[in-house]
Design an enzyme around this catalytic site. Structure first.
Site, PDB file in Angstrom:
ATOM      1  N   ASP A   5       0.852  -1.189   0.000  1.00 11.86           N
ATOM      2  CA  ASP A   5       0.000   0.000   0.000  1.00 11.86           C
ATOM      3  C   ASP A   5       0.889   1.241   0.000  1.00 11.86           C
ATOM      4  OD1 ASP A   5       0.908   0.296   2.639  1.00 11.86           O
ATOM      5  OD2 ASP A   5      -0.958  -0.413   3.518  1.00 11.86           O
ATOM      6  N   LEU A   6       0.303   2.412   0.123  1.00 15.05           N
ATOM      7  CA  LEU A   6       1.104   3.632   0.041  1.00 15.05           C
ATOM      8  C   LEU A   6       2.049   3.813   1.228  1.00 15.05           C
ATOM      9  CD1 LEU A   6      -0.200   6.358   1.811  1.00 15.05           C
ATOM     10  CD2 LEU A   6      -2.075   5.628   0.388  1.00 15.05           C
TER      11      LEU A   6
END
Length: 144
Positions: free
Chosen positions: A20-21
């Site tokens: 994910d980020l």
């Protein structure tokens, strides 16, 4: 059922698209990892053909997952999978995601399932014939 405890093992290398980020494996990806491992368990210790011939489907009804440590890019995960419980109407598969080569637990989960009669469109009880479908599946050890 088999003894001593020897879970089915599945290895997955963490890739960029799993992240994910924040730079670690997204929580939803673990469900995919666990599903991949259950498919491996079924292919190795069961038979999708036997379920199909019996007119049964293996249906997940609940997943309880505990996230213990973030998994990062390039790490190799080992997913241990075994039957924890087989009740009268459902069963539980326990899965543990480990960092390969260590005793570090990344996540663990209990996955509850039922057998679904495809002709009747309903879950069925675990009679002797249904239990036989799980005869070769490894059983989770209380010491594990």
């Amino acid at each position: 059922m088999p003894s001593p405890f020897a879970p089915h093992l599945t290895e997955i290398k963490v890739r960029g698209y799993h992240l994910d980020l924040y730079g670690h494996v997204n929580n939803a990806r673990y469900l995919e990892f666990l599903e991949e491992a259950r498919w491996g368990l079924t292919e190795t210790h069961g038979s999708i053909q036997a379920f199909s011939e019996a007119g049964l489907a293996f249906v997940i009804v609940n997943i309880n997952i505990n996230y213990r440590r973030a998994a990062l890019m390039g790490e190799v995960l080992v997913i241990e999978t075994a039957l924890k419980k087989l009740g009268s109407r459902s069963g539980v598969i326990h899965q543990r995601v480990m960092l390969k080569g260590s005793d570090t637990v990344i996540a663990d989960a209990d996955v509850t399932f039922v057998l679904f009669d495809t002709a009747k469109g309903t879950a069925i009880s675990m009679d002797e014939a249904a239990r036989e479908l799980f005869a070769t599946v490894p059983v989770w050890s209380a010491e594990a």
